[in-house]
Design a protein around this motif. Sequence first.
Motif, PDB file in Angstrom:
ATOM      1  N   GLY B 113      41.654  41.201  23.288  1.00  0.00           N
ATOM      2  CA  GLY B 113      40.620  42.327  23.187  1.00  0.00           C
ATOM      3  C   GLY B 113      40.863  43.137  24.858  1.00  0.00           C
ATOM      4  O   GLY B 113      42.149  43.910  24.441  1.00  0.00           O
ATOM      5  N   THR B 114      39.626  43.605  25.541  1.00  0.00           N
ATOM      6  CA  THR B 114      40.523  44.392  27.178  1.00  0.00           C
ATOM      7  C   THR B 114      41.010  43.677  27.978  1.00  0.00           C
ATOM      8  O   THR B 114      40.264  42.978  28.169  1.00  0.00           O
ATOM      9  N   ARG B 115      41.616  44.332  28.223  1.00  0.00           N
ATOM     10  CA  ARG B 115      42.334  43.248  29.335  1.00  0.00           C
ATOM     11  C   ARG B 115      41.632  44.467  30.424  1.00  0.00           C
ATOM     12  O   ARG B 115      41.947  45.256  30.680  1.00  0.00           O
ATOM     13  N   SER B 116      41.977  43.487  31.695  1.00  0.00           N
ATOM     14  CA  SER B 116      41.420  43.881  33.016  1.00  0.00           C
ATOM     15  C   SER B 116      41.977  43.417  34.257  1.00  0.00           C
ATOM     16  O   SER B 116      42.670  42.321  33.802  1.00  0.00           O
ATOM     17  N   ASP B 117      42.925  43.862  34.955  1.00  0.00           N
ATOM     18  CA  ASP B 117      43.379  43.267  36.480  1.00  0.00           C
ATOM     19  C   ASP B 117      42.436  43.670  37.279  1.00  0.00           C
ATOM     20  O   ASP B 117      42.142  44.648  37.177  1.00  0.00           O
ATOM     21  N   MET B 118      42.533  42.991  38.488  1.00  0.00           N
ATOM     22  CA  MET B 118      41.893  42.815  39.947  1.00  0.00           C
ATOM     23  C   MET B 118      42.564  42.671  40.491  1.00  0.00           C
ATOM     24  O   MET B 118      43.320  40.796  40.464  1.00  0.00           O
ATOM     25  N   ALA B 119      41.572  42.654  41.863  1.00  0.00           N
ATOM     26  CA  ALA B 119      42.022  41.502  43.139  1.00  0.00           C
ATOM     27  C   ALA B 119      40.645  41.275  43.478  1.00  0.00           C
ATOM     28  O   ALA B 119      39.393  41.883  43.378  1.00  0.00           O
ATOM     29  N   THR B 120      40.095  39.782  43.308  1.00  0.00           N
ATOM     30  CA  THR B 120      39.455  38.891  44.054  1.00  0.00           C
ATOM     31  C   THR B 120      39.243  38.246  44.993  1.00  0.00           C
ATOM     32  O   THR B 120      40.174  38.431  45.063  1.00  0.00           O
ATOM     33  N   PHE B 121      37.910  39.118  45.602  1.00  0.00           N
ATOM     34  CA  PHE B 121      37.838  38.305  47.581  1.00  0.00           C
ATOM     35  C   PHE B 121      37.415  37.187  47.480  1.00  0.00           C
ATOM     36  O   PHE B 121      35.909  37.220  46.508  1.00  0.00           O
ATOM     37  N   TYR B 122      37.775  36.153  47.922  1.00  0.00           N
ATOM     38  CA  TYR B 122      37.269  34.819  48.041  1.00  0.00           C
ATOM     39  C   TYR B 122      36.546  34.772  49.622  1.00  0.00           C
ATOM     40  O   TYR B 122      37.915  35.248  50.471  1.00  0.00           O
ATOM     41  N   ASP B 123      35.283  34.387  50.223  1.00  0.00           N
ATOM     42  CA  ASP B 123      34.889  33.736  51.516  1.00  0.00           C
ATOM     43  C   ASP B 123      36.415  32.442  51.660  1.00  0.00           C
ATOM     44  O   ASP B 123      36.149  31.921  50.008  1.00  0.00           O
ATOM     45  N   PRO B 124      36.601  32.450  52.625  1.00  0.00           N
ATOM     46  CA  PRO B 124      37.902  31.364  52.707  1.00  0.00           C
ATOM     47  C   PRO B 124      37.563  29.900  52.886  1.00  0.00           C
ATOM     48  O   PRO B 124      38.047  28.789  53.053  1.00  0.00           O
ATOM     49  N   LEU B 125      35.775  29.642  53.601  1.00  0.00           N
ATOM     50  CA  LEU B 125      35.463  28.570  53.412  1.00  0.00           C
ATOM     51  C   LEU B 125      34.472  28.245  52.452  1.00  0.00           C
ATOM     52  O   LEU B 125      34.682  27.088  52.148  1.00  0.00           O
ATOM     53  N   ASN B 126      33.696  28.534  51.889  1.00  0.00           N
ATOM     54  CA  ASN B 126      32.945  28.625  50.601  1.00  0.00           C
ATOM     55  C   ASN B 126      33.839  28.476  49.470  1.00  0.00           C
ATOM     56  O   ASN B 126      33.076  28.432  48.562  1.00  0.00           O
ATOM     57  N   LEU B 127      34.510  29.739  49.664  1.00  0.00           N
ATOM     58  CA  LEU B 127      35.049  29.768  48.433  1.00  0.00           C
ATOM     59  C   LEU B 127      34.559  30.208  46.993  1.00  0.00           C
ATOM     60  O   LEU B 127      34.229  30.444  46.057  1.00  0.00           O
ATOM     61  N   THR B 128      33.591  31.027  47.819  1.00  0.00           N
ATOM     62  CA  THR B 128      32.855  32.556  46.911  1.00  0.00           C
ATOM     63  C   THR B 128      32.996  33.429  46.535  1.00  0.00           C
ATOM     64  O   THR B 128      34.028  33.640  47.426  1.00  0.00           O
ATOM     65  N   ILE B 129      32.938  33.997  45.468  1.00  0.00           N
ATOM     66  CA  ILE B 129      33.410  35.491  45.526  1.00  0.00           C
ATOM     67  C   ILE B 129      32.071  36.354  46.056  1.00  0.00           C
ATOM     68  O   ILE B 129      31.381  36.749  45.789  1.00  0.00           O
ATOM     69  N   GLY B 130      33.638  37.253  46.881  1.00  0.00           N
ATOM     70  CA  GLY B 130      32.259  38.519  47.344  1.00  0.00           C
ATOM     71  C   GLY B 130      32.593  39.538  46.769  1.00  0.00           C
ATOM     72  O   GLY B 130      31.803  40.660  46.690  1.00  0.00           O
ATOM     73  N   ALA B 131      33.516  39.714  46.131  1.00  0.00           N
ATOM     74  CA  ALA B 131      33.822  41.109  45.165  1.00  0.00           C
ATOM     75  C   ALA B 131      35.276  41.153  44.476  1.00  0.00           C
ATOM     76  O   ALA B 131      36.034  40.355  44.212  1.00  0.00           O
ATOM     77  N   ASP B 132      35.453  41.602  43.379  1.00  0.00           N
ATOM     78  CA  ASP B 132      36.436  42.393  42.758  1.00  0.00           C
ATOM     79  C   ASP B 132      36.484  43.710  42.403  1.00  0.00           C
ATOM     80  O   ASP B 132      35.680  44.279  41.859  1.00  0.00           O
ATOM     81  N   VAL B 133      37.854  44.053  42.139  1.00  0.00           N
ATOM     82  CA  VAL B 133      38.510  45.145  42.919  1.00  0.00           C
ATOM     83  C   VAL B 133      39.527  45.463  41.607  1.00  0.00           C
ATOM     84  O   VAL B 133      39.841  44.840  41.501  1.00  0.00           O
ATOM     85  N   ASP B 134      39.253  46.429  40.146  1.00  0.00           N
ATOM     86  CA  ASP B 134      39.619  46.889  39.651  1.00  0.00           C
ATOM     87  C   ASP B 134      41.186  46.789  39.809  1.00  0.00           C
ATOM     88  O   ASP B 134      41.567  48.157  41.267  1.00  0.00           O
ATOM     89  N   LEU B 135      42.195  46.735  39.635  1.00  0.00           N
ATOM     90  CA  LEU B 135      43.464  47.187  39.566  1.00  0.00           C
ATOM     91  C   LEU B 135      43.697  48.808  38.200  1.00  0.00           C
ATOM     92  O   LEU B 135      44.301  48.307  37.430  1.00  0.00           O
ATOM     93  N   PRO B 136      43.552  49.559  38.395  1.00  0.00           N
ATOM     94  CA  PRO B 136      43.369  50.721  36.925  1.00  0.00           C
ATOM     95  C   PRO B 136      44.436  50.850  36.321  1.00  0.00           C
ATOM     96  O   PRO B 136      44.874  50.609  35.275  1.00  0.00           O
ATOM     97  N   LYS B 137      45.741  49.936  36.950  1.00  0.00           N
ATOM     98  CA  LYS B 137      47.326  50.728  36.463  1.00  0.00           C
ATOM     99  C   LYS B 137      47.833  49.271  35.648  1.00  0.00           C
ATOM    100  O   LYS B 137      49.014  48.856  35.594  1.00  0.00           O
ATOM    101  N   GLY B 138      46.824  47.925  35.975  1.00  0.00           N
ATOM    102  CA  GLY B 138      47.424  47.073  35.899  1.00  0.00           C
ATOM    103  C   GLY B 138      48.232  46.319  36.843  1.00  0.00           C
ATOM    104  O   GLY B 138      47.995  46.438  38.174  1.00  0.00           O
TER     105      GLY B 138
END
Lengths: 180, 391, 174
Positions: B113-138
């Motif tokens: 399917g469609t590929r996505s690359d991203m940097a995913t931001f995690y809270d370091p203590l509760n390990l919840t995801i705060g954001a994911d930032v697309d990496l458009p160049k892969g």
Amino acid sequence: MAKGLQFMDRFFERMSRRTAQQVSRRHFVSGLGAAMVGATFLPVLPVSRKAQAAEDPAAAWAKQVEAQTKDPRACNYWRYCSSDGYLCSCCGGGPATCPPGSVPSPTSWVGSCLNPDDGKTYLIAYRDCCGKDSCPKCACLGSAGEKPAYIPQLNNDIIWCFGASSMIYHCSSAAIVGQI
Amino acid sequence: MKRTLTSVAFAAACLAAAPVVLADELKDLPASAKPLGGEQHNLATLSKPYPKRVYVLEPIFPVFVAGKIWVINGEKQDIEAVMSAGYAPNFAIAPDHSQLYVFDTYWSKGFRGTRSDMATFYDPLNLTIGADVDLPKGRFLVVPKKQNAEVTPDGRYLLSYNLAPATTVSVVDTKERKYKGDVEIPGCGLIFPSAGNRFSSVCSDGTLATATFDANIKATITRSSKFFDPDGDPVLEHVGIDKKKGMVYFVSYEGNIFPVDISKEKPAFQPKWSLLTDEDKAESWYPGGWQLIALHRATQKLYVLMHKGPKWTHKQAGEEVWVFDAKTKKRIDRIKLKEHAISITVSQDAEPYLFTQTEKPSLITYNLKDGSEVGEVEFGISPYLLYVDGD
Amino acid sequence: MASFALAIAFVPTSALAQTPTVSPESVPDVLVRERGTWLPKVAPVEEDYSRNCQGCHGHEGHSVQEVPRLQGRAGWFTHTSAGRAYLVQVPNVLQSSLPDERLAAMLNWLLTQFSGEQLKPGFEPYTAAEVHALRAQRIESVIARRREVVDGLVRAGVIPDAAALAFSLEPGRY
């Protein structure tokens, strides 16, 4: 997942006994590999194969693993001197055949291995078959002439699936490019 | 049913400290949904960072499309959490411990399917995801290596290597949580951050490139002269590194250490030195493994995985860890490993532990005071990279 | 599948008659014999191309959309001095472990092999000295330099427009 582990245990035990080498889940310790990475030519007619073996790591690898030219499903099949990953041969394909439903990648890196039966060196294109997830059978790792990924043309860790329908790695192949 | 019970239990837990209190809202629920008495479900969080917590990145080779990051308590020898990750993932820890970063690749239909690359931001203590930032160049898809994804020493930028086939580094602003652009590093790879806007990379001709970029990610590149021989003795991709001081210790195929000071704009190369005595060479000792070298910053000790094998066995698991004083360049200890290991790291505290990722697989911990084994934790199928707070 | 078979028989199209080959019977390999594959005997200059370039650029000088196509194109660059320099200064050529003499020989082979018809009339083959001098100057932004060189080729009337040498700089996100 557990079944896969059990298989791998048995597989690596067999390989260990056969080659008396430490074998890892992902990596089969192959030993050596070709040092000739464009800097020097291999001698066309070695005076003494023994002497050549002392200098040429591809030959030393072939000797160490008792490379053979008959069974492409074993890690010591002569072409795998610098192969990294799961063998397509064990997944419905072959060293120059991608298994059904996978996609041959047009890109690869090119290494070379010594054929133990004729003493000649052949260029090998380590092309990945891609498009679906791993076929976890026959994990082999050779490092003959293999360099870090900042020299991508000589690296086998890279997922060589550029140009395939997806960059998902399925298995590793080893096609002969030509005889040197 | 289980899910309903849990959500109701949550509601109940939120309403009152006492576990068995039925609030008005719950009265309209069918009887089957009413929580039983006794335990209410709670949710664990990680304790504050401490030096002996180890994050183990596992690309799961048989199921490569999904990865994991295991969070291991190196003191108690226990599993604290497991994070999910995507294809050939990478990982980084914010220098101030405020975030954990996972670099992921996914396809919209799992393996296609469609590929996505991203940097995913995690809270370091509760390990919840705060954001994911697309990496458009892969991003670079390879068996994971630490130095393909980094964070600048001030924590401001994420740096993610790409080879497509042009070699570049994608820059993500962690404050804005946005992709900002790519820095071209022609013919080079790996990322060694040295300042808030600067990093160095190793090039295929044996030189070191240094890129300095501005807020618009416009960069200037300078090159060193050749400092290692890429044909006969290339440097391996994992290093001993002191990011605070800006020191990188490369180890090569032939067992040479190349110390490089990247703290200033122009890198300074210290003379190379060998890990091997003539006796070691006669016995055919070589460095090898994956993450095969670690630096303990405070004591300036280098730890290297070693095995007996001819050259070109640079990925072979280590049977011993040799300890060197990086100042005197002398070996001061040899640790025989209980199980052969492919990756090692050390905690950066005053009484450090040596963490070894074995082929079993398991994480075996040694007390560096006396080389005694602290414990062994078994998990995963193909764990590969080790990170500690304070890396 | 077809491309796979082609890739195995590395036979340069323009030199089909001349390339020495090795018969399947003479190669001790179970699959070569089973399939009756004729393998080429690789000359040193071809070996240099194979090891250093073929993996991405393909055995016939063309491959995937992100990799610059050599087949039918590379020759255009020899029409201007900037283009001629560019062919040596692209990072994977400049930084190659091949010494100048072999690099020059390989470039000359590659250009005649894959793009003979696009070469500048009276094309002067690269010499080791020229390659040596060119390799001393690095390109900082390959993307920017290539654009300049291509614009130069358009201005010089070598190619009709930049599209003639376009390729995808975006990574293939399949």
